[in-house]
Design a protein around this motif. Sequence first.
Motif, short mmCIF file in Angstrom:
data_model
loop_
_atom_site.label_atom_id
_atom_site.label_comp_id
_atom_site.label_asym_id
_atom_site.label_seq_id
_atom_site.Cartn_x
_atom_site.Cartn_y
_atom_site.Cartn_z
N ASP A 271 0.81 -1.22 0.00
CA ASP A 271 0.00 0.00 0.00
C ASP A 271 0.85 1.27 0.00
N SER A 272 2.13 1.12 0.32
CA SER A 272 3.00 2.30 0.36
C SER A 272 3.68 2.56 -0.98
N VAL A 273 3.42 1.68 -1.96
CA VAL A 273 4.14 1.74 -3.23
C VAL A 273 3.34 2.51 -4.28
N SER A 274 3.97 3.49 -4.87
CA SER A 274 3.37 4.19 -6.00
C SER A 274 3.68 3.47 -7.31
N ALA A 275 4.93 3.05 -7.45
CA ALA A 275 5.35 2.36 -8.68
C ALA A 275 6.66 1.64 -8.41
N VAL A 276 7.00 0.71 -9.30
CA VAL A 276 8.26 -0.01 -9.22
C VAL A 276 8.92 0.02 -10.60
N LEU A 277 10.17 0.44 -10.63
CA LEU A 277 10.92 0.40 -11.88
C LEU A 277 11.56 -0.98 -12.00
N VAL A 278 11.10 -1.75 -12.97
CA VAL A 278 11.56 -3.12 -13.16
C VAL A 278 12.60 -3.16 -14.27
N GLY A 279 13.77 -3.75 -13.97
CA GLY A 279 14.80 -3.88 -15.00
C GLY A 279 15.86 -2.80 -14.93
N GLY A 280 15.79 -1.93 -13.93
CA GLY A 280 16.83 -0.91 -13.77
C GLY A 280 16.58 0.32 -14.61
N TYR A 281 17.64 1.10 -14.81
CA TYR A 281 17.49 2.40 -15.48
C TYR A 281 17.05 2.28 -16.94
N LEU A 315 9.29 3.01 -5.68
CA LEU A 315 8.97 4.42 -5.53
C LEU A 315 7.79 4.55 -4.57
N GLY A 316 8.01 5.18 -3.43
CA GLY A 316 6.94 5.37 -2.46
C GLY A 316 5.90 6.37 -2.94
N ARG A 317 4.74 6.33 -2.30
CA ARG A 317 3.64 7.21 -2.71
C ARG A 317 3.96 8.68 -2.51
N HIS A 318 4.93 8.97 -1.68
CA HIS A 318 5.26 10.37 -1.42
C HIS A 318 6.22 10.93 -2.46
N ARG A 319 6.72 10.10 -3.37
CA ARG A 319 7.69 10.58 -4.35
C ARG A 319 7.05 10.79 -5.71
#
Length: 417
Positions: A271-281, A315-319
Amino acid sequence: MTIVDDAPLLGREGAALVDLNRLFAAGATADLSTHLRAHGAFDPRAVAPGLLRELERSGLSGRGGAGFAAWRKLEATANAAGERVFGGSAAVIANGAEGEPRSWKDAVLLHNAPHLVIDGLLAAGAALGTSRLYLYASEARLDTVRAAVAERQDARIITLVASADTFISGEASAVVNAIENHDARPRDHVRRLSESGLRKRPTLVHNVETLAHVALIARHGADWFRGAGTVRDPGTRLVTVSGDVSREGVFEIAGDMRVRDVLAAAGVDRDSVSAVLVGGYHGTWLRGNQLDLPLSAAGLAPAGAAPGAGVLIVLGRHRCGVAATADIVEYLASESARQCGPCMFGLPALAQRMSALAAGRVQRDAVGEAARLADSVTGRGACHHPDGTARLVRSALVAFADDVEAHASGRCTRAEA
């Protein structure tokens, strides 16, 4: 996270997921005697004749990012070597250069289990009938490898080469270029490295984690490897979890494990997650409602993503995802090889557009301009650095569509929260 922790950081998802402590079964910083007690004796020449078919049955895919089938690369190199006048002309390179700033798995592996990587490299060399073996990694990571090589007579044929500390130093053609010409930049090549690589020899370049799995498959067989994971994504893989998590670290997970379960193993509250970058940059942003997808090539395909080198950045929801992406694109533009138009002109322009968008200094059509620039650099570089950067930008424009709209209007909703 410190990559020289006394104990390797591993994640476990419960008893139902078989033994996930395969690569680090010998424990932290294992010397040769500890390694042999954990994994047993190993003769590369004895396993060489059947290694190719065993790798094919195992379904092992490369763990360096591209995800090619390990056996296909070995077979292609063997076929190319067989066509040459003089046999035994191939070269094998273990690639441990981790230019990706948010990936530590290869460093953790080389620090804690260097003998497993060496076993895999020797096995691949024996299968190809060559003693031209190289291990390429940053100078800081080579210390443990040197100590491991010094412990065993059979590893004295391996040449250790220090990699440059740059993002692109681990790209396969850059690896070959660095060893051959001391220039860790990708080179334009019309033939595959398996046909013409190091000094025009057929060259097999495998990630060090891939070779560690090769060593285990050579010992225990394909059926053992398939005892973890699923039919479409067998075995285990290392992932690096970082960002807004309680503890960043490297985890060994079963193939096809859902992203949300990987995050749970790292102590992340979904619930604290806004998004996840999968695979790096060079990866793809997944929103919070996409975290049920399996972390495999087939599982992530519907979202246009791929596991890459197993990097998850939370990436947390606050970012703000727009600001986070702009920072990464700025970094990637500064880390290009500056050898071709997309890197010299396209990526700096793309970084400028994304930074302006993050700062709210743009008009609404600037979003379309960023998308157009991303399209214009794709497929036009000497390597895939522009493609990966463009993929990141496109995914951000979709995943953070509401934030992009707000930034185009001069405000950031995350800052208002």
